[in-house]
Motif scaffolding. Structure first.
Motif, mmCIF file in Angstrom:
data_model
loop_
_atom_site.group_PDB
_atom_site.id
_atom_site.type_symbol
_atom_site.label_atom_id
_atom_site.label_comp_id
_atom_site.label_asym_id
_atom_site.label_seq_id
_atom_site.Cartn_x
_atom_site.Cartn_y
_atom_site.Cartn_z
ATOM 1 N N TRP A 1 0.824 -1.195 0.000
ATOM 2 C CA TRP A 1 0.000 0.000 0.000
ATOM 3 C C TRP A 1 0.868 1.259 0.000
ATOM 4 C CZ3 TRP A 1 0.215 -2.775 4.792
ATOM 5 C CH2 TRP A 1 0.884 -2.109 5.830
ATOM 6 N N VAL A 2 0.244 2.360 -0.357
ATOM 7 C CA VAL A 2 0.783 3.699 -0.139
ATOM 8 C C VAL A 2 -0.336 4.523 0.490
ATOM 9 C CG1 VAL A 2 2.502 3.659 -1.986
ATOM 10 C CG2 VAL A 2 0.175 4.398 -2.503
ATOM 11 N N GLY A 3 0.025 5.397 1.419
ATOM 12 C CA GLY A 3 -0.965 6.236 2.084
ATOM 13 C C GLY A 3 -0.488 7.677 2.167
ATOM 14 N N PHE A 4 -1.392 8.602 1.895
ATOM 15 C CA PHE A 4 -1.067 10.034 1.929
ATOM 16 C C PHE A 4 -2.147 10.770 2.717
ATOM 17 C CE2 PHE A 4 -1.716 14.313 0.166
ATOM 18 C CZ PHE A 4 -0.461 14.875 0.383
ATOM 19 N N ILE A 5 -1.720 11.626 3.644
ATOM 20 C CA ILE A 5 -2.645 12.407 4.473
ATOM 21 C C ILE A 5 -2.308 13.887 4.336
ATOM 22 C CG2 ILE A 5 -3.494 12.845 6.813
ATOM 23 C CD1 ILE A 5 -2.628 10.018 7.554
ATOM 24 N N HIS A 6 -3.316 14.700 4.068
ATOM 25 C CA HIS A 6 -3.168 16.155 4.066
ATOM 26 C C HIS A 6 -3.969 16.700 5.240
ATOM 27 C CE1 HIS A 6 -2.459 20.157 2.445
ATOM 28 N NE2 HIS A 6 -3.741 20.426 2.649
ATOM 29 N N ALA A 7 -3.270 17.224 6.248
ATOM 30 C CA ALA A 7 -3.908 17.693 7.480
ATOM 31 C C ALA A 7 -3.841 19.212 7.559
ATOM 32 C CB ALA A 7 -3.218 17.075 8.694
ATOM 33 N N THR A 8 -4.920 19.804 8.064
ATOM 34 C CA THR A 8 -5.012 21.265 8.181
ATOM 35 C C THR A 8 -5.502 21.634 9.570
ATOM 36 O OG1 THR A 8 -5.570 21.444 5.834
ATOM 37 C CG2 THR A 8 -5.996 23.367 7.210
ATOM 38 N N ALA A 9 -4.807 22.588 10.216
ATOM 39 C CA ALA A 9 -5.219 23.099 11.527
ATOM 40 C C ALA A 9 -6.192 24.251 11.315
ATOM 41 C CB ALA A 9 -4.005 23.543 12.328
ATOM 42 N N MET A 10 -7.472 24.007 11.540
ATOM 43 C CA MET A 10 -8.493 24.999 11.240
ATOM 44 C C MET A 10 -8.579 26.116 12.271
ATOM 45 S SD MET A 10 -9.436 23.723 8.443
ATOM 46 C CE MET A 10 -10.796 24.841 8.064
ATOM 47 N N ASP A 11 -7.977 25.929 13.451
ATOM 48 C CA ASP A 11 -8.090 26.931 14.516
ATOM 49 C C ASP A 11 -6.795 27.696 14.745
ATOM 50 O OD1 ASP A 11 -6.771 24.719 15.434
ATOM 51 O OD2 ASP A 11 -7.721 24.694 17.403
ATOM 52 N N LEU A 12 -5.805 27.559 13.859
ATOM 53 C CA LEU A 12 -4.563 28.303 13.978
ATOM 54 C C LEU A 12 -4.482 29.379 12.887
ATOM 55 C CD1 LEU A 12 -1.937 25.484 14.738
ATOM 56 C CD2 LEU A 12 -3.205 26.931 16.348
ATOM 57 N N PRO A 13 -3.737 30.459 13.138
ATOM 58 C CA PRO A 13 -3.624 31.516 12.129
ATOM 59 C C PRO A 13 -3.114 30.978 10.792
ATOM 60 C CG PRO A 13 -2.728 32.237 14.231
ATOM 61 C CD PRO A 13 -3.010 30.776 14.378
ATOM 62 N N ASN A 14 -3.739 31.426 9.723
ATOM 63 C CA ASN A 14 -3.380 31.055 8.351
ATOM 64 C C ASN A 14 -3.622 29.581 8.035
ATOM 65 O OD1 ASN A 14 -2.439 33.727 7.837
ATOM 66 N ND2 ASN A 14 -0.488 33.184 8.820
ATOM 67 N N ASN A 15 -4.251 28.850 8.942
ATOM 68 C CA ASN A 15 -4.597 27.439 8.703
ATOM 69 C C ASN A 15 -3.419 26.639 8.133
ATOM 70 O OD1 ASN A 15 -7.709 28.699 7.542
ATOM 71 N ND2 ASN A 15 -7.320 27.827 9.549
ATOM 72 N N PRO A 16 -2.351 26.464 8.916
ATOM 73 C CA PRO A 16 -1.193 25.711 8.404
ATOM 74 C C PRO A 16 -1.567 24.273 8.062
ATOM 75 C CG PRO A 16 -1.052 25.980 10.783
ATOM 76 C CD PRO A 16 -2.182 26.846 10.331
ATOM 77 N N ALA A 17 -0.846 23.706 7.105
ATOM 78 C CA ALA A 17 -1.120 22.343 6.640
ATOM 79 C C ALA A 17 0.144 21.499 6.712
ATOM 80 C CB ALA A 17 -1.650 22.369 5.207
ATOM 81 N N ALA A 18 -0.051 20.186 6.755
ATOM 82 C CA ALA A 18 1.071 19.245 6.778
ATOM 83 C C ALA A 18 0.713 18.033 5.931
ATOM 84 C CB ALA A 18 1.394 18.819 8.209
ATOM 85 N N ASP A 19 1.715 17.500 5.243
ATOM 86 C CA ASP A 19 1.539 16.290 4.432
ATOM 87 C C ASP A 19 2.263 15.122 5.097
ATOM 88 O OD1 ASP A 19 0.105 17.703 2.539
ATOM 89 O OD2 ASP A 19 1.868 18.128 1.307
ATOM 90 N N ILE A 20 1.585 13.979 5.152
ATOM 91 C CA ILE A 20 2.110 12.790 5.829
ATOM 92 C C ILE A 20 2.044 11.617 4.856
ATOM 93 C CG2 ILE A 20 1.820 11.250 7.815
ATOM 94 C CD1 ILE A 20 0.247 13.645 9.116
ATOM 95 N N PHE A 21 3.128 10.850 4.778
ATOM 96 C CA PHE A 21 3.217 9.790 3.781
ATOM 97 C C PHE A 21 3.722 8.501 4.426
ATOM 98 C CE2 PHE A 21 5.611 7.495 0.435
ATOM 99 C CZ PHE A 21 4.587 7.307 -0.486
ATOM 100 N N ASN A 22 3.212 7.353 3.950
ATOM 101 C CA ASN A 22 3.721 6.055 4.394
ATOM 102 C C ASN A 22 3.545 5.036 3.279
ATOM 103 O OD1 ASN A 22 1.642 3.658 5.289
ATOM 104 N ND2 ASN A 22 0.612 5.664 5.262
#
Length: 522
Positions: A410-431
């Motif tokens: 398998w391959v897995g990809f996650i795009h996460a967003t902090a909705m309650d922080l300024p500018n809504n920072p995002a992070a990408d996670i892969f496995n």
């Protein structure tokens, strides 16, 4: 009644196994008449452990599983779980499930209703019957004779409920060295001996539905605590101080011939009930991989608790799974709307009997921690966000190269967003991961497993801590090997070793874990 007859088959088949192994009934001598009768035809039958197994990727396995789903057949005892869980079966185990399916379809074709079996299903059934004619011929008289000889001594557990049990013991240890949490502490390398017990009650009210209740107790410690990383977490960890707790409360029922609905009240998981994770020899915690990561794509571990799901089979080769689970859904302050949740959609294709592929999408809220990756992957915003929205995408596949080798990955990809922080920072996670299962290595029904992969890693991020981007700098590798061999039909022993290089994606060392798992099933 046919339903009562099928339930009797469960107990008679279990007693038949006990007779063949011990030569004694439970608390009583085997009736002499039965011994004489068995001395002629049955003495020539090979033990189940010596018979060629039916693999999850075989056409017969997949065809029967499809028929059972379509017509709501509940197979005898643990055989239903075997088919649902995609484990290899002996030909006689398979024949018992086939007999139950033949009885159910026979009811439909003789009843004076509009519900009839499809012609193509009848053709499939004829082919299966011809393929397993010898096993059916031997099995049916044997069960009938046992019922006649000892039926008056044994009362079934229930006319509607089947009891399944599993007890496992594990001896585990961690190699010496430093923990992966940057504390400078040494790992707890003492050997431990621990256990886990499960009692599962499967109840059917109509012959098509199933109410599942599971009680679980255990005292297996967290290896991740000893090593300082979730990457070292074992598949079967459970610690309730050996106090039984309700771990699963689930009810499923069919709608028509193509849909199955799941209602989860406790312990629901996106992977266990709604979807096929396409990693058949590694997915079980009692008989699969020794590590949590190698069981399935970690994106499936987002969301759990109570909810609803449905599986719709467009055909034997195409199915769609949809599900929604929320934690603390019973809490009036949060309910379904504000609770942590995970929602899944998966399209599973089976182009051939030996190949499957699944396309998965999961939308989650505050359920990002999969318990398999680095601390940053489990919480990419350093505990500063209380509203993390994640969109996850997965591609899984399994391929049976031949009767002795199955390759999955398998391959897995996650795009996460902090909705309650300024500018809504995002992070990408892969496995990613690749698993290999070698079947019948040295011993019939044994499995040698190898897993290689990268646990979840933050590959890019907009979030900063002390002016530094909150990303994983290095890359860890997950290396695992285990060998599960049967002692008899009810006992398996699985020694295994797990190696994590560069744990937490930022430590220049290696973590070693060894375990021997012994699993008893009844």
């Amino acid at each position: 009644m046919k339903k009562q007859s099928q339930l009797n088959v469960v107990w008679l088949l279990a007693l038949s196994t006990i007779f063949s192994l011990t030569g004694r009934a439970v608390g009583n001598e085997v009736p002499a008449a039965l011994l004489v009768e068995n001395a002629d035809p049955l003495a020539k039958i090979n033990p189940v452990s010596e018979l060629a197994g039916i693999q999850p990727t075989d056409w017969a396995f997949q065809s029967l599983k499809s028929l059972m789903d379509r017509y709501g057949v509940v197979a005898p005892g643990y055989l239903d779980s075997a088919l649902r869980g995609n484990r290899a079966m002996s030909r006689y185990e398979f024949a018992a499930s086939l007999a139950a399916s033949m009885n159910r379809i026979s009811e439909l074709t003789t009843a004076e209703t509009a519900n009839r079996a499809h012609q193509e299903d009848l053709e499939t059934l004829k082919r299966l019957q011809a393929e397993f004619d010898r096993e059916l011929e031997v099995l049916q008289p044997r069960l009938h004779n046992l019922e006649t000889s000892i039926g008056y001594r044994i009362q079934p557990f229930s006319t509607t409920t089947e009891l399944e049990g599993e007890v496992l013991f594990a001896v585990s240890g961690v190699g010496s060295g430093e923990t992966a949490d940057n504390s400078g502490d040494a790992t707890d390398s003492n050997l431990t001996f621990s256990n886990r017990a499960r009692l599962t009650f499967n109840t059917s009210f109509t012959g098509k539905d199933r109410l599942r209740i599971r009680l679980q107790a255990g005292n297996i410690p967290g290896i991740d605590d000893a090593t300082g990383t979730d990457m070292a977490r074992l598949a079967f960890q459970s610690d309730s101080d050996n106090q039984f707790e309700l771990s699963i409360l689930e009810y499923r029922f069919p709608i028509g011939e193509q849909a199955i609905v799941y209602l989860e009240a406790e312990g629901g998981d996106l992977d266990d009930f709604f979807t096929d994770t396409l990693n058949p020899f590694f997915s079980g915690s009692g008989r699969g991989s020794i590590s949590r990561f190698a069981q399935r794509n970690p994106i499936y571990r987002q969301g759990g608790g109570a909810g609803v799901g449905v599986v719709y089979n467009f055909s034997e080769s195409v199915s769609l799974s949809l599900g929604y689970l929320a934690d603390e859904a019973d809490n009036p302050e949060v309910g379904f709307g504000e609770a942590e949740y995970g929602a899944i959609a998966q399209l599973t294709l089976e182009p051939s009997d030996s190949f499957k592929v699944g396309f998965t999408y999961i939308h989650s809220y505050n359920s990002l921690d999969t318990g398999t990756g680095s601390r940053r992957a489990n919480d990419p915003f350093n505990d500063e966000s209380d509203a993390i929205i994640a969109d996850s995408f997965g591609l899984q596949s399994t391929l049976e190269i031949n009767d002795g080798l199955t390759v999955s990955g398998w391959v897995g990809f996650i795009h996460a967003t902090a909705m309650d922080l300024p500018n809504n920072p995002a992070a990408d996670i892969f496995n990613w991961a690749i698993t290999l299962a070698f079947v019948d290595v040295g011993i019939e029904n044994s499995v040698a497993g190898i897993a290689i992969g990268q646990p979840p890693k933050v590959t890019s991020s907009d979030f900063e801590v002390a002016g530094n981007t909150y990303e994983d700098e290095g890359t860890a590798l997950h290396l695992e090997a285990f060998y599960r061999f049967p002692v008899n039909d009810n006992v398996d022993i699985t020694p295994g070793v797990l190696v994590i290089t560069n744990p937490e994606h930022d430590r220049n060392n290696t973590t070693y874990i060894g375990t021997i798992r012994t699993t008893f099933r009844f």
